[in-house]
Scaffold this active site. Structure first.
Site, short mmCIF file in Angstrom:
data_model
loop_
_atom_site.label_atom_id
_atom_site.label_comp_id
_atom_site.label_asym_id
_atom_site.label_seq_id
_atom_site.Cartn_x
_atom_site.Cartn_y
_atom_site.Cartn_z
N ARG A 106 -6.36 18.86 85.25
CA ARG A 106 -6.76 18.34 83.94
C ARG A 106 -6.28 19.29 82.84
O ARG A 106 -5.79 20.37 83.12
CB ARG A 106 -8.29 18.18 83.87
CG ARG A 106 -9.05 19.47 84.12
CD ARG A 106 -10.56 19.23 84.05
NE ARG A 106 -11.29 20.48 84.30
CZ ARG A 106 -12.61 20.56 84.34
NH1 ARG A 106 -13.36 19.48 84.15
NH2 ARG A 106 -13.21 21.71 84.56
N ASN A 144 -12.72 17.11 76.31
CA ASN A 144 -13.63 17.91 77.12
C ASN A 144 -13.18 19.36 77.12
O ASN A 144 -12.05 19.66 77.51
CB ASN A 144 -13.65 17.41 78.57
CG ASN A 144 -14.69 18.14 79.41
OD1 ASN A 144 -15.88 17.89 79.28
ND2 ASN A 144 -14.25 19.07 80.24
N GLU A 145 -14.04 20.24 76.66
CA GLU A 145 -13.84 21.69 76.75
C GLU A 145 -12.45 22.15 76.31
O GLU A 145 -11.65 22.62 77.11
CB GLU A 145 -14.12 22.18 78.17
CG GLU A 145 -15.57 22.09 78.54
CD GLU A 145 -15.91 22.80 79.85
OE1 GLU A 145 -15.00 22.97 80.69
OE2 GLU A 145 -17.06 23.18 80.03
N GLU A 318 -23.83 20.19 79.12
CA GLU A 318 -23.74 20.35 80.58
C GLU A 318 -24.60 21.54 80.96
O GLU A 318 -24.41 22.65 80.44
CB GLU A 318 -22.29 20.62 81.01
CG GLU A 318 -21.35 19.46 80.78
CD GLU A 318 -19.93 19.74 81.28
OE1 GLU A 318 -19.73 20.67 82.08
OE2 GLU A 318 -19.01 19.04 80.82
N TRP A 326 -16.89 27.00 90.99
CA TRP A 326 -15.74 27.67 90.37
C TRP A 326 -15.92 29.18 90.16
O TRP A 326 -14.98 29.84 89.74
CB TRP A 326 -15.41 27.01 89.03
CG TRP A 326 -16.61 26.77 88.15
CD1 TRP A 326 -17.27 25.58 88.00
CD2 TRP A 326 -17.31 27.71 87.32
NE1 TRP A 326 -18.32 25.72 87.14
CE2 TRP A 326 -18.37 27.02 86.69
CE3 TRP A 326 -17.14 29.06 87.04
CZ2 TRP A 326 -19.26 27.63 85.82
CZ3 TRP A 326 -18.03 29.68 86.16
CH2 TRP A 326 -19.08 28.96 85.57
N GLU A 366 -14.43 19.03 92.78
CA GLU A 366 -15.79 19.55 92.57
C GLU A 366 -16.77 19.08 93.64
O GLU A 366 -17.97 18.98 93.40
CB GLU A 366 -16.25 19.20 91.15
CG GLU A 366 -15.45 19.98 90.13
CD GLU A 366 -15.77 19.69 88.68
OE1 GLU A 366 -16.56 18.77 88.42
OE2 GLU A 366 -15.19 20.38 87.82
N GLN A 367 -16.27 18.84 94.85
CA GLN A 367 -17.16 18.35 95.92
C GLN A 367 -18.21 19.38 96.32
O GLN A 367 -19.24 19.03 96.88
CB GLN A 367 -16.36 17.89 97.14
CG GLN A 367 -15.40 18.92 97.66
CD GLN A 367 -14.52 18.35 98.76
OE1 GLN A 367 -14.83 18.51 99.92
NE2 GLN A 367 -13.45 17.66 98.40
N MET A 368 -17.99 20.68 96.01
CA MET A 368 -18.99 21.69 96.35
C MET A 368 -19.94 21.97 95.18
O MET A 368 -20.73 22.92 95.22
CB MET A 368 -18.30 22.99 96.78
CG MET A 368 -17.42 22.85 98.01
SD MET A 368 -18.34 22.25 99.44
CE MET A 368 -19.31 23.69 99.85
N HIS A 369 -19.84 21.20 94.11
CA HIS A 369 -20.65 21.41 92.90
C HIS A 369 -21.91 20.54 92.99
O HIS A 369 -21.82 19.33 93.11
CB HIS A 369 -19.82 21.01 91.68
CG HIS A 369 -20.40 21.43 90.37
ND1 HIS A 369 -21.60 20.97 89.89
CD2 HIS A 369 -19.92 22.26 89.42
CE1 HIS A 369 -21.82 21.51 88.70
NE2 HIS A 369 -20.82 22.29 88.39
C1 GAL Z 1 -17.25 22.14 83.05
C2 GAL Z 1 -16.52 20.82 82.84
C3 GAL Z 1 -17.00 19.76 83.77
C4 GAL Z 1 -17.10 20.29 85.16
C5 GAL Z 1 -18.04 21.46 85.16
C6 GAL Z 1 -18.27 22.03 86.53
O1 GAL Z 1 -16.47 23.21 82.66
O2 GAL Z 1 -16.66 20.37 81.52
O3 GAL Z 1 -16.11 18.68 83.73
O4 GAL Z 1 -15.83 20.65 85.60
O5 GAL Z 1 -17.49 22.47 84.36
O6 GAL Z 1 -19.16 23.14 86.46
#
Ligand code: GAL
Length: 653
Positions: A106, A144-145, A318, A326, A366-369
């Site tokens: 992204r 986004n960000e 968020e 991450w 992000e499957q581990m999130h």
């Molecule tokens: C943010 C992002 C989200 C997602 C999240 C995961 O930085 O805006 O899309 O990736 O982190 O923690």
């Protein structure tokens, strides 16, 4: 204060539509007020050029509305689809190494690319035209960000051409540019703007003035990019709030400029990820002590900073719900923290907090999130804590947020300047501000951030102002400093450059003679261990020290052990001639607060307080109870006399 709102980030396009109704029911029953949707959905919205498919979104919005769930819709411009990138490959951002970044994750675009901007305007228009007045839609998030994954600054040919235009507008003549940058040095003169190069691939360092303008240009490109979407959304979705989600410790663009365009600044708060990631801010013992709670100041710092960027209205859009994917290590939060982080945000005046994400994705990056739901839709820990928050926001009578006691000046140009020219490996502007903030918060002091531009009119609102590391002092700010009675603590390195990134004609600090407390004759950076102790005090200067000549009307308050000025005061301006270690910082700020009549407490490492009028919120990140009697004679409004770990209280002081 009106009741805070609770939400979650929701991706209906990731799930079978047969789940959507029961998702909405569960959200309603949990007490969620809103969801944020759509921010990466361009590939679903427009699978082929011009084939717009928004019916799924319509169905989702209608269902959510039916269940009383409001929606913040996003523009999907952080993830341009493959066909779009292939149609204009020069839209890709280029890294500092000169290589284009590629498709497959992204944020793969350059902010300055006009063709990509047109595409963003087109897709934003499509979505806003269709849903701008949908009754579920209460707001919009642009993209986004900005800046995530090091994407603010790009070095493509497109960027170079845009940079030359930007320079031509700023300087009007190339001679003016050559003078501002000091290009006689190393024969760097340009004969026209078309000769200017990018600063990334030079043999040794490029001219700091060149870099500084490149950083300003890159920031301006973000601001222009954002404005385009904001203008469309205002036109097609009147009466809805617009936000953008900022991040922790991202300094690459001026958040005050973007904040001025939106109604609400929001940010993405991941306390445990940040604690493990931002290692230079915390030693190992601290990281272990707070591994499951997060650093007690990192969240507050950004709450207070981003509140300032959009005139007071702000959200956490968020919020960490459990282990993320991450950080170097992804730890599970202590029981209660997932809820406490949200309550802490409300204590700092957030209108809304939304958890990322509703349901954990079993696929892709992000499957581990974690999410509020596990991949199989069973509730995760965060689901129950979000439920507790939903209950708390309905049962508590939230005191109205109020102005802080101390202002810290946040100068994005200083962040760029001192990363371009640190002059010592430890001189990091964010760290300088963060250590100042942490020190004040350990005393229970409520802090606001203000920009150098805001300071011109707002200094009088505060009992004390702290201005470490300011890059260059504008005439307006100097005037305000001369007019105000508010005590101001300056330095190290404050006002040490002109706007062109040169040493001022009368040396630093670049302040009018009528107020300047001293002249900095020369500086040194200090290797670890080469500390400069302060006479009669427990702390030292570390990292950085300045040799100064005090003005005849100034008083030398403190001296270094080797007999040189350490703290110099003239009227309301006090100059600190070095980077103070935590003990010295605490000493300096405690005495500054005392002189300014600010009440201080000893909250220690893990308990924090934010005032709201005559009320105060107490937030316990520590692993032990906090006895409210330590605050003196307070009336407990919410909570008991002992605030447990992960606990929260409201008192009247
Ligand atoms: C943010 C992002 C989200 C997602 C999240 C995961 O930085 O805006 O899309 O990736 O982190 O923690």
């Amino acid at each position: 204060m009106t009741r805070p709102q609770l939400g979650a980030c929701y991706f209906p396009e990731h799930w079978d539509s047969s789940d959507w109704r029961s998702d909405a029911e569960m959200m309603r029953d949990l007490g969620l007020d809103f969801v944020r949707i759509g921010e990466f959905a361009w590939g679903v919205i427009e699978p082929e050029p011009g084939q717009i498919n928004l019916d799924w979104m319509q169905q989702s919005l209608d269902l959510l509305y039916e269940h009383g769930i409001k929606v913040v819709l996003c523009t999907p411009t952080a993830t341009p689809p493959k066909w779009l990138v292939d149609s204009m490959p020069d839209m890709l951002a280029t890294g500092r190494d000169g290589r284009p970044r590629t498709f497959g994750s992204r944020r793969h675009y350059s902010f300055s690319h006009q063709g990509y901007r047109r595409e963003c305007a087109r897709i934003t228009t499509e979505i806003a035209r269709r849903f701008g007045t949908h009754p579920a839609v209460i707001g919009w998030q642009t993209d986004n960000e900005y800046g995530c994954h090091d994407t603010t600054i790009s070095f493509s040919q497109t960027d170079l051409l845009a940079f030359r235009d930007w320079l031509a507008q700023r300087y009007q003549s190339v001679d003016a540019l050559n003078r501002a940058w000091g290009n006689t040095f190393w024969s760097m003169q340009y004969a026209s703007f078309d000769e200017v190069e990018l600063p990334n691939l030079t043999v040794t360092e490029a001219n700091p003035s060149h870099w500084m303008d490149y950083r300003r240009f890159a920031s301006d490109m973000v601001v222009e990019f954002n404005r385009l979407q904001v203008d469309i959304l205002r036109r097609l979705s009147p009466g809805r709030d617009i936000t953008h989600n900022f991040m922790g410790r991202i300094l690459d663009f001026d958040h005050f400029d973007v904040g001025a365009q939106v109604d609400i600044s929001s940010w993405d708060s991941y306390p445990l990820g940040f604690l493990d990631q931002e290692r230079d801010l915390h030693d190992q013992a601290h990281r272990l002590a707070f591994a499951r709670a997060g650093d007690p100041d990192f969240q507050g710092f950004h709450h207070d900073l981003y509140r300032a960027t959009s005139g007071g209205r702000w959200w956490v859009i968020e919020q960490q719900p459990g282990p993320v994917n991450w950080a170097p290590n992804n730890i599970a939060p202590r029981k209660g923290m997932i809820g406490l982080w949200a309550l802490e945000a409300f204590a700092h005046g957030a209108e809304a907090v939304s958890y990322f994400r509703w349901r954990q994705a079993p696929f892709a990056q992000e499957q581990m999130h974690a999410g509020l739901l596990r991949p199989d839709r069973s509730p995760a820990e965060a689901f129950f804590e979000a439920g507790d928050v939903a209950e708390a926001i309905r049962s508590i009578d939230w005191p109205q947020a109020s102005c802080g006691q101390v202002a810290i000046i946040m100068d994005y140009e200083a962040a760029w300047a001192w990363s371009i020219q640190p002059q010592g490996e430890d001189f990091d502007y964010f760290r300088l501000l963060f250590e100042t903030y942490r020190s004040l918060r350990k005393f229970g002091v409520s802090v606001d951030f203000i920009s150098p531009d805001q300071a011109g009119s707002r200094l009088d609102e505060y009992a004390l102002c702290v201005m470490p590391g300011l890059f260059s002092c504008s005439p307006e700010l100097a005037h305000a400093m001369a007019q105000t009675k508010t005590p101001i603590l300056l330095g190290p390195r404050s006002a040490s450059k002109t706007g062109e990134f040169q040493i001022p004609a009368s040396l630093a600090p670049d302040l009018p003679d009528a107020i300047r407390p001293l002249t900095v004759t020369h500086v040194e950076s200090l290797v670890t261990g080469l500390d400069v102790p302060i006479e009669g005090r427990s702390g030292s200067f570390v990292h950085w020290r300045e040799f100064t000549s005090p003005h005849a009307d100034a008083d030398v308050l403190w001296q270094t052990a080797d007999g040189l000025p350490a703290l110099v005061r003239r009227d309301n301006l006090t100059y600190q001639c070095g980077w103070a270690d935590p003990a010295l910082m605490s000493d300096i700020l405690r005495s500054a607060c005392c002189d300014a009549g600010i009440q201080t407490f000893d909250l220690g490492d893990g308990v924090r307080m934010r005032r709201a009028g005559d009320h105060a919120f107490i937030i316990n990140y520590a692993g032990t109870d906090f006895d409210l009697a330590l605050l003196g004679d307070v009336h407990i409004v919410v909570g008991g006399p002992a605030v447990p770990p992960s606990g929260f209280a409201i008192v009247r002081l």
